[in-house]
Design a protein around this motif. Structure first.
Motif, PDB file in Angstrom:
ATOM      1  N   PHE A 182       0.856  -1.181   0.000  1.00  0.00           N
ATOM      2  CA  PHE A 182       0.000   0.000   0.000  1.00  0.00           C
ATOM      3  C   PHE A 182       0.890   1.227   0.000  1.00  0.00           C
ATOM      4  O   PHE A 182       1.763   1.366   0.855  1.00  0.00           O
ATOM      5  CB  PHE A 182      -0.909   0.027   1.235  1.00  0.00           C
ATOM      6  CG  PHE A 182      -1.704   1.293   1.332  1.00  0.00           C
ATOM      7  CD1 PHE A 182      -2.887   1.419   0.633  1.00  0.00           C
ATOM      8  CD2 PHE A 182      -1.241   2.371   2.073  1.00  0.00           C
ATOM      9  CE1 PHE A 182      -3.614   2.606   0.686  1.00  0.00           C
ATOM     10  CE2 PHE A 182      -1.962   3.552   2.132  1.00  0.00           C
ATOM     11  CZ  PHE A 182      -3.146   3.667   1.432  1.00  0.00           C
ATOM     12  N   GLY A 183       0.671   2.129  -0.944  1.00  0.00           N
ATOM     13  CA  GLY A 183       1.423   3.379  -1.019  1.00  0.00           C
ATOM     14  C   GLY A 183       0.589   4.528  -0.505  1.00  0.00           C
ATOM     15  O   GLY A 183      -0.538   4.727  -0.940  1.00  0.00           O
ATOM     16  N   GLY A 184       1.133   5.269   0.446  1.00  0.00           N
ATOM     17  CA  GLY A 184       0.414   6.403   1.020  1.00  0.00           C
ATOM     18  C   GLY A 184       1.358   7.555   1.294  1.00  0.00           C
ATOM     19  O   GLY A 184       2.428   7.659   0.697  1.00  0.00           O
ATOM     20  N   SER A 185       0.964   8.393   2.216  1.00  0.00           N
ATOM     21  CA  SER A 185       1.720   9.600   2.549  1.00  0.00           C
ATOM     22  C   SER A 185       3.104   9.256   3.095  1.00  0.00           C
ATOM     23  O   SER A 185       3.261   8.334   3.888  1.00  0.00           O
ATOM     24  CB  SER A 185       0.956  10.408   3.596  1.00  0.00           C
ATOM     25  OG  SER A 185       1.743  11.481   4.058  1.00  0.00           O
ATOM     26  N   GLU A 186       4.098  10.025   2.674  1.00  0.00           N
ATOM     27  CA  GLU A 186       5.442   9.839   3.237  1.00  0.00           C
ATOM     28  C   GLU A 186       5.549  10.506   4.600  1.00  0.00           C
ATOM     29  O   GLU A 186       6.154   9.967   5.523  1.00  0.00           O
ATOM     30  CB  GLU A 186       6.510  10.421   2.318  1.00  0.00           C
ATOM     31  CG  GLU A 186       7.907  10.267   2.903  1.00  0.00           C
ATOM     32  CD  GLU A 186       9.009  10.675   1.957  1.00  0.00           C
ATOM     33  OE1 GLU A 186      10.143  10.229   2.193  1.00  0.00           O
ATOM     34  OE2 GLU A 186       8.759  11.421   1.004  1.00  0.00           O
ATOM     35  N   ASP A 187       4.947  11.669   4.734  1.00  0.00           N
ATOM     36  CA  ASP A 187       5.099  12.455   5.950  1.00  0.00           C
ATOM     37  C   ASP A 187       4.097  12.110   7.045  1.00  0.00           C
ATOM     38  O   ASP A 187       4.383  12.287   8.222  1.00  0.00           O
ATOM     39  CB  ASP A 187       5.004  13.944   5.619  1.00  0.00           C
ATOM     40  CG  ASP A 187       6.093  14.370   4.653  1.00  0.00           C
ATOM     41  OD1 ASP A 187       7.225  13.875   4.781  1.00  0.00           O
ATOM     42  OD2 ASP A 187       5.800  15.177   3.751  1.00  0.00           O
ATOM     43  N   ASN A 188       2.923  11.628   6.672  1.00  0.00           N
ATOM     44  CA  ASN A 188       1.885  11.341   7.652  1.00  0.00           C
ATOM     45  C   ASN A 188       1.729   9.822   7.798  1.00  0.00           C
ATOM     46  O   ASN A 188       0.931   9.196   7.119  1.00  0.00           O
ATOM     47  CB  ASN A 188       0.568  11.993   7.223  1.00  0.00           C
ATOM     48  CG  ASN A 188      -0.475  11.931   8.306  1.00  0.00           C
ATOM     49  OD1 ASN A 188      -0.449  11.065   9.180  1.00  0.00           O
ATOM     50  ND2 ASN A 188      -1.430  12.853   8.242  1.00  0.00           N
TER      51      ASN A 188
END
Length: 142
Positions: free
Chosen positions: A70-76
């Motif tokens: 799953f790819g999502g936010s890097e910062d959050n």
């Protein structure tokens, strides 16, 4: 009840870049973590990574057919974690970090059994478990 394991991973660590690829004995760090997660009785194992690292980490775990990416936010990280759980229709989630290769599979199995037992006692009830003492959580919130 659908229980999944979400493994938080990234290759962009500032202290030790690409640490998930580093070898610990015979295997890469990520391989050790995937091994004990896939040996558990969780319904699914999801590797939650920053969106721009999906291809890189997908190639690393290509042999693990039972692992979803799953790819999502890097910062959050919290957002990435929550969105992965929603996308994979989890009722309950066990969160694992990719930088701790020494959790025995028995520990994850025990966590799954604890969730099962709690649901037997109160079907449909919500459950939150914290490792830290409640006082630490209260202090952190204030």
């Amino acid at each position: 009840m659908r229980v999944i394991i979400i493994i938080q991973a990234r290759t962009s660590s500032s202290r030790l870049p690409r640490k998930v690829e580093r070898r610990v004995g015979e295997h890469r760090l990520i391989d050790w973590v995937l091994k004990y997660c896939t040996e558990s009785s969780a319904d699914d194992v999801v590797l939650a990574v920053p969106g721009h690292q999906v291809n890189d980490l997908s190639a690393m775990v290509a042999e693990q057919k039972s692992v979803h990416i799953f790819g999502g936010s890097e910062d959050n990280v919290a957002s990435r974690f929550a969105e992965a759980g929603v996308q994979h229709k989890a009722d309950y989630v066990i969160r694992v970090t990719c930088d701790d290769p020494f959790k025995p599979v028995e520990l994850i199995k025990a966590a799954l059994e604890a969730v099962d037992r709690a649901l037997e006692l109160r079907p449909g009830g919500e459950l939150e478990a914290y490792r830290e003492a409640l006082t630490k959580l209260v202090d952190a919130a204030n």
